[in-house]
Motif scaffolding. Structure first.
Motif, PDB file in Angstrom:
ATOM      1  N   VAL A  17       9.806  -5.071   2.015  1.00  0.00           N
ATOM      2  CA  VAL A  17       8.802  -3.907   2.151  1.00  0.00           C
ATOM      3  C   VAL A  17       8.459  -3.619   0.905  1.00  0.00           C
ATOM      4  O   VAL A  17       7.023  -3.063   0.682  1.00  0.00           O
ATOM      5  CB  VAL A  17       9.638  -2.732   2.920  1.00  0.00           C
ATOM      6  CG1 VAL A  17       9.014  -1.492   2.714  1.00  0.00           C
ATOM      7  CG2 VAL A  17      10.040  -2.942   4.368  1.00  0.00           C
ATOM      8  N   SER A  18       9.247  -3.417  -0.299  1.00  0.00           N
ATOM      9  CA  SER A  18       8.632  -3.188  -1.576  1.00  0.00           C
ATOM     10  C   SER A  18       7.418  -4.200  -2.002  1.00  0.00           C
ATOM     11  O   SER A  18       6.604  -3.645  -2.616  1.00  0.00           O
ATOM     12  CB  SER A  18       9.725  -3.117  -2.593  1.00  0.00           C
ATOM     13  OG  SER A  18      10.246  -4.377  -2.649  1.00  0.00           O
ATOM     14  N   GLY A  19       7.603  -5.313  -1.613  1.00  0.00           N
ATOM     15  CA  GLY A  19       6.428  -6.296  -2.144  1.00  0.00           C
ATOM     16  C   GLY A  19       5.218  -5.981  -1.118  1.00  0.00           C
ATOM     17  O   GLY A  19       4.212  -6.098  -2.050  1.00  0.00           O
ATOM     18  N   LYS A  24      -0.235  -3.278  -1.476  1.00  0.00           N
ATOM     19  CA  LYS A  24      -1.129  -2.057  -0.861  1.00  0.00           C
ATOM     20  C   LYS A  24      -1.695  -1.341  -1.992  1.00  0.00           C
ATOM     21  O   LYS A  24      -2.607  -0.750  -1.993  1.00  0.00           O
ATOM     22  CB  LYS A  24      -0.590  -1.337   0.141  1.00  0.00           C
ATOM     23  CG  LYS A  24      -1.267  -0.274   0.861  1.00  0.00           C
ATOM     24  CD  LYS A  24      -0.642   0.190   1.900  1.00  0.00           C
ATOM     25  CE  LYS A  24      -1.488   1.472   2.359  1.00  0.00           C
ATOM     26  NZ  LYS A  24      -0.637   2.430   3.322  1.00  0.00           N
ATOM     27  N   GLN A  25      -0.621  -1.059  -2.742  1.00  0.00           N
ATOM     28  CA  GLN A  25      -0.909   0.001  -3.853  1.00  0.00           C
ATOM     29  C   GLN A  25      -1.974  -0.689  -4.970  1.00  0.00           C
ATOM     30  O   GLN A  25      -2.794   0.261  -5.558  1.00  0.00           O
ATOM     31  CB  GLN A  25       0.340   0.515  -4.630  1.00  0.00           C
ATOM     32  CG  GLN A  25       0.148   1.509  -5.458  1.00  0.00           C
ATOM     33  CD  GLN A  25       1.351   1.984  -6.258  1.00  0.00           C
ATOM     34  OE1 GLN A  25       2.346   1.258  -6.076  1.00  0.00           O
ATOM     35  NE2 GLN A  25       1.204   3.177  -7.036  1.00  0.00           N
TER      36      GLN A  25
END
Length: 55
Positions: A17-19, A24-25
């Protein structure tokens, strides 16, 4: 399920999820100038002509 398996699964999900959120950011749109847009369109027209000649 043992506690270690649950912790490993949660850790893996967190990494995934963090990847995805990082990708996306960091994704951003291109801010192209008018000259760059004209060059891109001219290149696309040239490629289309070449493709039609090959057929």
């Amino acid at each position: 399920m043992s506690l270690t398996a649950v912790i490993i699964i949660l850790l893996c999900l967190g990494v995934i999820v963090s990847g995805i959120l990082l990708l996306k950011q960091s994704a951003k749109k291109f801010n192209l100038t008018e000259q760059q847009l004209k060059e891109i369109k001219a290149r696309n027209r040239q490629l289309e002509k070449e493709e039609q000649q090959e057929k």
